[in-house]
Scaffold this motif. Structure first.
Motif, PDB file in Angstrom:
ATOM      1  N   THR A  87      50.124 -73.446 -33.644  1.00 25.93           N
ATOM      2  CA  THR A  87      51.290 -72.566 -33.814  1.00 25.93           C
ATOM      3  C   THR A  87      51.360 -71.494 -32.727  1.00 25.93           C
ATOM      4  O   THR A  87      52.437 -71.007 -32.397  1.00 25.93           O
ATOM      5  CB  THR A  87      51.274 -71.898 -35.200  1.00 25.93           C
ATOM      6  N   TRP A  88      50.218 -71.164 -32.136  1.00 26.95           N
ATOM      7  CA  TRP A  88      50.181 -70.108 -31.118  1.00 26.95           C
ATOM      8  C   TRP A  88      50.995 -70.460 -29.874  1.00 26.95           C
ATOM      9  O   TRP A  88      51.440 -69.552 -29.148  1.00 26.95           O
ATOM     10  CB  TRP A  88      48.735 -69.806 -30.709  1.00 26.95           C
ATOM     11  N   ALA A  93      53.921 -71.328 -29.665  1.00 26.22           N
ATOM     12  CA  ALA A  93      55.302 -70.861 -29.808  1.00 26.22           C
ATOM     13  C   ALA A  93      55.465 -69.392 -29.426  1.00 26.22           C
ATOM     14  O   ALA A  93      56.592 -68.932 -29.188  1.00 26.22           O
ATOM     15  CB  ALA A  93      55.774 -71.073 -31.240  1.00 26.22           C
ATOM     16  N   ASP A  94      54.370 -68.648 -29.327  1.00 18.86           N
ATOM     17  CA  ASP A  94      54.461 -67.217 -29.024  1.00 18.86           C
ATOM     18  C   ASP A  94      55.166 -66.999 -27.685  1.00 18.86           C
ATOM     19  O   ASP A  94      54.727 -67.486 -26.640  1.00 18.86           O
ATOM     20  CB  ASP A  94      53.064 -66.592 -28.975  1.00 18.86           C
ATOM     21  N   GLY A  95      56.282 -66.294 -27.732  1.00 19.30           N
ATOM     22  CA  GLY A  95      57.046 -66.009 -26.518  1.00 19.30           C
ATOM     23  C   GLY A  95      57.893 -67.174 -26.053  1.00 19.30           C
ATOM     24  O   GLY A  95      58.559 -67.090 -25.003  1.00 19.30           O
ATOM     25  N   ARG A  96      57.880 -68.295 -26.815  1.00 22.67           N
ATOM     26  CA  ARG A  96      58.641 -69.473 -26.393  1.00 22.67           C
ATOM     27  C   ARG A  96      59.633 -69.941 -27.464  1.00 22.67           C
ATOM     28  O   ARG A  96      60.209 -71.015 -27.342  1.00 22.67           O
ATOM     29  CB  ARG A  96      57.675 -70.618 -26.036  1.00 22.67           C
ATOM     30  N   ASN A 112      59.836 -71.513 -30.329  1.00 22.17           N
ATOM     31  CA  ASN A 112      59.262 -72.378 -31.368  1.00 22.17           C
ATOM     32  C   ASN A 112      58.354 -73.422 -30.722  1.00 22.17           C
ATOM     33  O   ASN A 112      58.251 -73.515 -29.497  1.00 22.17           O
ATOM     34  CB  ASN A 112      60.361 -73.027 -32.232  1.00 22.17           C
ATOM     35  N   MET A 113      57.695 -74.215 -31.563  1.00 24.54           N
ATOM     36  CA  MET A 113      56.742 -75.193 -31.055  1.00 24.54           C
ATOM     37  C   MET A 113      57.427 -76.318 -30.278  1.00 24.54           C
ATOM     38  O   MET A 113      56.866 -76.846 -29.312  1.00 24.54           O
ATOM     39  CB  MET A 113      55.915 -75.775 -32.205  1.00 24.54           C
ATOM     40  N   ALA A 169      57.997 -75.181 -26.778  1.00 24.51           N
ATOM     41  CA  ALA A 169      56.704 -74.998 -26.117  1.00 24.51           C
ATOM     42  C   ALA A 169      56.085 -76.351 -25.755  1.00 24.51           C
ATOM     43  O   ALA A 169      55.553 -76.531 -24.655  1.00 24.51           O
ATOM     44  CB  ALA A 169      55.760 -74.217 -27.023  1.00 24.51           C
ATOM     45  N   GLU A 178      45.896 -70.896 -20.820  1.00 25.81           N
ATOM     46  CA  GLU A 178      46.465 -71.620 -21.957  1.00 25.81           C
ATOM     47  C   GLU A 178      46.301 -73.135 -21.775  1.00 25.81           C
ATOM     48  O   GLU A 178      45.997 -73.857 -22.727  1.00 25.81           O
ATOM     49  CB  GLU A 178      47.949 -71.273 -22.110  1.00 25.81           C
TER      50      GLU A 178
END
Length: 327
Positions: A255-256, A258-261, A263-264, A267, A307
Motif C-alpha cells: 500500500t505504501w 500509493a503515497d504521493g501517487r 493510488n496503487m 503507482a 524505492e
C-alpha cells in the motif's frame, strides 16, 4: 501523452496503451457501449496503440476496435494475436493455411487491410523452436498483410529464444511488481537488440490495484474465477501465478507505493514505465473511469532508487517463492 519507439521499427506508440481482453470477454460482465466510450476516451488522450487477440470474445474485441478506430486506421496502431483459436499443441495450427485463415479473419473483423503487429499467442516452446510459423509470418509480411510480427511469451527462456530471430520486432511479456524476472536478462537483451517490449497484465489481474480482499468473489464468466489455479490455461495469466489469498496478502504489503501517487493502480503502472526497456504498458479496462485512472500514471512521480531497491527485495524474498507455473 508520451510516446516510445517500438524497438527499431518506425512506430511511435503511447507509453500507456490498452489491452482489450476485458472488453472482449472472460472478465465478467461487459458493456459494449461503455467499452466504446472507454476506447474513445483513450484515443482522445493520445493513446495510439491497442492490443487484442482473435480469441478475446471470439473476435468481439477486434470488432469493437474496428468501430472505435474507423477512419483512423493510419493513426491508431493495432496489435492482434493468433493460434489459440486452434489446438496450440498441434503443429498444423501454425501451417501457412491456418495462419492465413487466422490473419484474414482478424483483418475482416478489424476492417483493415494490414495488421500493424501480428503476434503468436503464447505458443508452446517447441513450436517456436520448430520455426515453421516464422516462415509463414515472413510471407505475410512480404505480402503486406502484416507490418511487423512478434511473440507473446510465457517464459523468459522463450523470450530469449525469440530474440535469436531478427524479424521478431516485439515481445509481449507478463511484467509487473509481482513478476520482475524479465528485468534480469530479457529486458536488457531486448533493448540491446532493438526489440519492443509490451508489458501485459501490468496490474496482476487487478491484485495491484489494492481493491481486492480475501473474500472478493468473481463472476463465473470471469477467468479470475474459472482459471484462478490454472484450470483452463497458463496459471501465470491469472493473478501473476499467485494463489489468490496469497496475492491479496502481498498486495496489502504494498500500500505504501500509493503515497504521493494517488493510488496503487497509478503507482504500479508508473513502476513499469520507469523501466526504459519497456515500450508500453497495456492495462485492460471495462469502464471509462478505469481508462482515466490508468492514464493518470503518466502524471505521478517516478520511483526513487531506494524505492526500486525495496521493491526488488520484496519480489525476491516475499513474492518469487510463491509464483506458480513456468515463467
Amino acid at each position: 501523452m508520451n510516446y516510445r519507439r517500438l524497438g527499431n521499427t518506425e512506430l511511435e506508440v503511447s507509453e500507456i496503451s490498452f489491452g482489450t481482453w476485458a472488453i472482449g470477454g472472460s472478465w465478467g460482465h461487459t458493456d459494449d457501449s461503455e467499452a466504446l466510450k472507454g476506447l474513445q476516451r483513450a484515443i482522445d488522450a493520445g493513446v495510439n496503440f491497442f492490443d487484442t487477440a482473435d480469441v478475446y470474445g471470439n473476435g468481439h474485441s477486434e470488432e469493437l476496435l474496428a468501430k472505435a478506430t474507423k477512419g483512423k486506421e493510419d493513426e491508431i496502431y493495432i496489435a492482434t494475436k493468433f493460434c489459440r483459436a486452434g489446438d496450440i499443441h498441434d503443429f498444423r495450427t501454425y501451417s501457412e493455411e491456418k495462419v492465413r485463415e487466422y490473419c484474414e479473419g482478424s483483418l475482416k473483423r478489424l476492417q483493415r487491410e494490414r495488421i500493424d503487429l501480428y503476434q503468436i499467442h503464447c505458443p508452446p516452446f517447441e513450436v517456436l523452436k520448430d520455426g515453421q510459423v516464422f516462415e509463414v509470418l515472413d510471407k505475410l509480411q512480404q505480402e503486406g498483410k502484416i507490418r511487423y510480427y512478434g511473440v507473446s511469451v510465457e517464459t523468459v527462456e522463450e523470450g530469449l529464444f525469440c530474440l535469436t530471430n531478427p524479424n521478431v520486432k516485439a515481445l509481449q511479456v507478463i511484467f509487473n511488481i509481482f513478476r520482475q524476472k524479465p528485468l534480469e536478462q530479457l529486458l536488457p537483451q531486448a533493448k540491446a537488440q532493438g526489440v519492443g517490449i509490451l508489458a501485459r497484465l501490468p496490474l496482476a489481474s487487478g491484485l495491484l490495484t489494492g481493491k481486492f480482499k480475501k473474500d472478493t468473489t468473481f463472476a463465473e464468466t470471469d477467468h479470475r474465477h474459472f482459471n484462478r489455479d490454472g484450470q483452463h490455461f497458463n496459471v501465470g495469466e491469472t493473478f501473476a501465478g499467485l494463489e489468490f489469498h496469497k496475492g491479496v496478502e502481498l498486495s496489502e504489503q504494498l500500500t505504501w507505493i500509493a503515497d504521493g501517487r494517488g493510488n496503487m493502480t497509478r503507482a504500479a503502472l508508473r513502476w513499469i514505465l520507469d523501466h526504459d526497456e519497456v515500450t508500453c504498458a497495456i492495462p485492460g479496462f471495462k469502464t471509462v473511469k478505469q481508462v482515466e485512472d490508468n492514464l493518470q500514471a503518466l502524471h505521478v512521480p517516478s520511483f526513487s532508487e531506494e524505492e526500486k531497491e525495496r521493491l526488488t527485495a520484496f519480489y525476491q524474498n516475499e513474492v518469487h517463492p510463491f509464483i506458480r507455473g513456468a515463467y
